[in-house]
Motif scaffolding. Structure first.
Motif, short mmCIF file in Angstrom:
data_model
loop_
_atom_site.label_atom_id
_atom_site.label_comp_id
_atom_site.label_asym_id
_atom_site.label_seq_id
_atom_site.Cartn_x
_atom_site.Cartn_y
_atom_site.Cartn_z
N GLY A 219 0.79 -1.23 0.00
CA GLY A 219 0.00 0.00 0.00
C GLY A 219 0.82 1.27 0.00
N PRO A 220 1.79 1.41 0.92
CA PRO A 220 2.59 2.64 0.92
C PRO A 220 3.33 2.90 -0.39
CG PRO A 220 2.87 1.47 2.99
CD PRO A 220 2.07 0.56 2.09
N LEU A 221 3.86 1.84 -1.02
CA LEU A 221 4.58 2.03 -2.27
C LEU A 221 3.61 2.43 -3.39
CD1 LEU A 221 7.29 2.00 -3.68
CD2 LEU A 221 7.06 -0.48 -3.99
N CYS A 222 2.43 1.82 -3.43
CA CYS A 222 1.41 2.22 -4.41
C CYS A 222 1.00 3.68 -4.23
CB CYS A 222 0.16 1.34 -4.27
SG CYS A 222 0.29 -0.27 -5.02
N ASN A 223 0.74 4.06 -2.98
CA ASN A 223 0.30 5.42 -2.71
C ASN A 223 1.37 6.44 -3.09
OD1 ASN A 223 -2.11 4.47 -1.72
ND2 ASN A 223 -1.45 4.48 0.41
N SER A 224 2.62 6.11 -2.79
CA SER A 224 3.72 7.01 -3.14
C SER A 224 3.81 7.18 -4.66
CB SER A 224 5.03 6.46 -2.58
OG SER A 224 6.11 7.29 -2.90
N LEU A 225 3.69 6.06 -5.39
CA LEU A 225 3.74 6.12 -6.85
C LEU A 225 2.61 6.97 -7.41
CD1 LEU A 225 4.72 5.09 -9.67
CD2 LEU A 225 3.08 3.21 -9.37
N ASN A 226 1.40 6.74 -6.96
CA ASN A 226 0.25 7.45 -7.54
C ASN A 226 0.23 8.93 -7.17
OD1 ASN A 226 -1.57 5.59 -9.14
ND2 ASN A 226 -1.21 4.35 -7.32
N LYS A 227 0.72 9.27 -5.99
CA LYS A 227 0.86 10.69 -5.66
C LYS A 227 1.89 11.35 -6.57
CE LYS A 227 -0.51 10.20 -0.81
NZ LYS A 227 -0.04 10.12 0.60
N TRP A 228 2.98 10.63 -6.84
CA TRP A 228 4.01 11.16 -7.74
C TRP A 228 3.45 11.35 -9.14
CZ3 TRP A 228 6.32 10.37 -12.31
CH2 TRP A 228 7.52 11.02 -12.55
N LEU A 229 2.71 10.36 -9.65
CA LEU A 229 2.14 10.45 -10.99
C LEU A 229 1.16 11.63 -11.11
CD1 LEU A 229 1.45 6.69 -11.83
CD2 LEU A 229 3.17 8.17 -12.89
N LYS A 230 0.34 11.82 -10.10
CA LYS A 230 -0.62 12.93 -10.13
C LYS A 230 0.11 14.27 -10.12
CE LYS A 230 -4.59 10.61 -8.04
NZ LYS A 230 -4.10 9.27 -8.38
N ARG A 231 1.17 14.38 -9.30
CA ARG A 231 1.93 15.63 -9.24
C ARG A 231 2.63 15.89 -10.57
NH1 ARG A 231 4.18 14.48 -4.90
NH2 ARG A 231 6.18 13.70 -5.66
N TRP A 232 3.22 14.85 -11.14
CA TRP A 232 3.88 14.99 -12.44
C TRP A 232 2.88 15.43 -13.51
CZ3 TRP A 232 2.44 11.93 -16.61
CH2 TRP A 232 3.19 12.10 -17.76
N ASN A 233 1.71 14.81 -13.53
CA ASN A 233 0.70 15.12 -14.54
C ASN A 233 0.19 16.55 -14.40
OD1 ASN A 233 -0.89 14.17 -16.76
ND2 ASN A 233 -2.67 14.05 -15.41
N LYS A 234 0.03 16.99 -13.16
CA LYS A 234 -0.46 18.35 -12.91
C LYS A 234 0.58 19.39 -13.32
CE LYS A 234 -2.36 21.27 -9.22
NZ LYS A 234 -2.71 21.32 -7.78
N GLU A 235 1.85 19.12 -12.99
CA GLU A 235 2.90 20.07 -13.33
C GLU A 235 3.08 20.20 -14.84
OE1 GLU A 235 6.30 18.56 -11.29
OE2 GLU A 235 5.67 19.35 -9.32
N LYS A 236 2.92 19.11 -15.55
CA LYS A 236 3.08 19.12 -17.00
C LYS A 236 1.81 19.56 -17.72
CE LYS A 236 7.31 17.82 -17.07
NZ LYS A 236 8.36 18.74 -17.55
N ASN A 237 0.71 19.66 -16.97
CA ASN A 237 -0.57 20.05 -17.55
C ASN A 237 -0.92 19.16 -18.75
OD1 ASN A 237 -2.92 21.57 -17.63
ND2 ASN A 237 -2.07 23.07 -19.06
N ASN A 238 -0.68 17.87 -18.57
CA ASN A 238 -0.94 16.91 -19.65
C ASN A 238 -2.43 16.62 -19.78
OD1 ASN A 238 1.78 16.53 -20.28
ND2 ASN A 238 2.03 14.98 -18.69
#
Length: 358
Positions: A219-238
Motif C-alpha cells: 500500500g505505501p509504495l502504491c500510494n507514493s507512486l500514484n501521488k508522484w504520478l498525479k503531481r507529475w501530470n499536474k505540473e506538466k498540464n498533460n
C-alpha cells in the motif's frame, strides 16, 4: 502402511524430536512475528542460513490444543510473517493443517493441504494437484487420506526439504492470487478510479491464518507512486488522467484506455512475485491498455537483479522502476524523464512505448 500419529504422548515425542533435529548447532532468539490479524508476538525463532537463502522458523510453545511451527523465507525489507504455518494438533484433528506420520521407524512432518491465501481458502483439490508428486496415502484414524510430506525427522536433509516445501507453498499461493485477480477482472468492466491503498497492518482471518507480509508494504509504495504520478501530470498540464482500478496499481489514462501501466511488487529478489508481475502486466495491457501501452514494474530500491534478468525485462518491453528518493530506472534515469520522452503528447490517443533500457 503410513499412519497419522494420534496419541498425545507420541505426538509430543515427535514434536520434540523434530525441534531437536532442526535446532542442532543453532540458538533460538526471540523475534517479533506479525500475523494477518495485525497482532505482533515475540516468539523463539531459529534463523537457518543455506545457499537457498535464510529460513526463519518460529517455535511457540503451544496455542490451545495445537503446537505451531511458523516458516518464513527471509526477504529484505519485509516483516517476519508466516509464509506457511504447520500447526500440529495434540490429538486427531483433520481441520488443523499439520500432522505427524509414522512410516516404518521414522516420524514424518506432514501437511494436510488446507491453506489460506489472498481472500480465502485454496480448494484442497487444487493444493493436492499442485503437490501431486509429493502426496502420499496414509491411514487417518479409521480412513485413508492424502498428506503432503515435508520430511522425515531423522533425515539429514530435513532443512533443505523444509525450504523446498515453503517455496512450493509460496508458489501455490501466488498462483491462487493471480487466478483470482484474472477471474474477477473477466467478470467486471474496467472502472478507473482514485483511492489510497491500505497502509499498516491488515486484518485477514484469525491469528493462525497464513498471509503475506509484503501486502502490508504494498500500500505505501502504491500510494507514493500514484501521488508522484498525479503531481507529475499536474505540473506538466498533460491531457491525461492518472488512475487505478481494482487490479491495476497505477496507470496513465487517455480516452478510458491505459497508455502506461504500473505494477507494484515488494520482493527484492527474483521470486514468484516477479514471475506473477510479468503475467499481470501482459494481461493488464491486453485487458485495459492500448496496443502500444508501456509497462512498468515498480520495486523497492533494494531489489537485486542480475544482468540477464534485467535484459529479459528489457526484451519484454517492461521498464523496471525503483523507489529511492524519487522513482527512477535501475541505471539512474528519472521516471520524470522517461515519461517526458514517452509522452511527447501531440494529443495522440496512442503513445509509443519508451525506448528505455531498464
Amino acid at each position: 502402511m503410513r499412519e497419522i500419529v494420534i496419541t498425545k504422548a507420541e505426538i509430543k515425542k515427535g514434536i520434540t524430536q523434530f525441534r531437536a533435529a532442526i535446532s542442532k548447532n543453532l540458538k533460538k532468539k526471540q523475534r517479533i512475528w506479525t500475523f494477518p490479524s495485525g497482532k505482533n508476538e515475540s516468539i523463539p525463532t531459529l534463523r537457518i542460513e543455506r545457499k537457498e537463502g535464510v529460513l526463519c522458523v518460529g517455535l511457540p510453545s503451544g496455542w490451545n490444543n495445537r503446537v505451531p511451527h511458523l516458516f518464513c523465507i527471509e526477504r529484505e525489507g519485509r516483516a517476519l510473517s508466516p509464509d506457511v504455518e504447520i500447526n500440529i494438533p495434540l490429538d486427531l484433528d483433520r481441520r488443523t493443517g499439520g500432522a505427524l506420520v509414522k512410516h516404518r521407524k521414522d516420524i514424518w512432518l506432514c501437511h494436510r493441504g488446507n491453506f489460506n491465501s489472498f481472500r480465502g481458502k485454496i480448494p484442497k483439490q487444487k493444493t493436492l494437484n499442485h503437490f501431486e508428486k509429493w502426496t502420499v496415502p496414509t491411514m487417518d484414524g479409521e480412513k485413508e487420506s492424502y498428506v503432503i510430506p515435508v520430511g522425515a525427522v531423522s533425515s539429514p536433509s530435513i532443512i533443505e526439504e523444509m525450504f523446498l516445501f515453503v517455496e512450493a507453498v509460496i508458489e501455490l499461493k501466488e498462483q491462487a492470487k493471480l487466478k483470482t485477480s484474472i477471474k474477477q477482472n473477466e467478470a467486471e468492466t474496467s472502472k478507473w478510479s482514485n483511492w489510497e491503498e491500505f497502509e499498516g497492518k491488515k486484518s485477514k482471518g484469525g491469528r493462525t491464518s497464513d498471509g503475506y507480509a509484503y501486502e502490508y508494504l504494498h500500500g505505501p509504495l502504491c500510494n507514493s507512486l500514484n501521488k508522484w504520478l498525479k503531481r507529475w501530470n499536474k505540473e506538466k498540464n498533460n491531457n491525461f488522467a492518472t488512475k487505478q482500478n481494482s487490479h491495476v496499481d497505477g496507470a496513465i489514462i487517455k480516452n478510458g484506455k491505459a497508455v502506461a501501466i504500473f505494477e507494484v511488487k515488494t520482493s527484492t529478489s527474483f521470486s514468484s512475485q516477479i514471475y506473477s508481475a510479468i503475467g499481470q502486466l501482459i494481461y493488464y495491457k491486453h485487458r485495459h491498455g492500448t496496443d502500444s501501452c508501456s509497462l512498468f514494474l515498480v520495486l523497492p530500491a533494494s531489489c537485486n537483479f542480475g544482468p540477464d534478468q534485467i535484459k529479459m525485462f528489457s526484451n519484454l518491453g517492461i521498464v523496471i522502476i525503483v523507489k529511492k528518493r524519487s522513482f527512477e530506472t535501475l541505471d539512474g534515469k528519472s521516471l520524470q524523464n522517461v515519461l517526458n520522452e514517452m509522452l511527447i503528447i501531440n494529443e495522440a490517443t496512442e503513445i509509443p512505448a519508451p525506448n528505455v533500457s531498464a
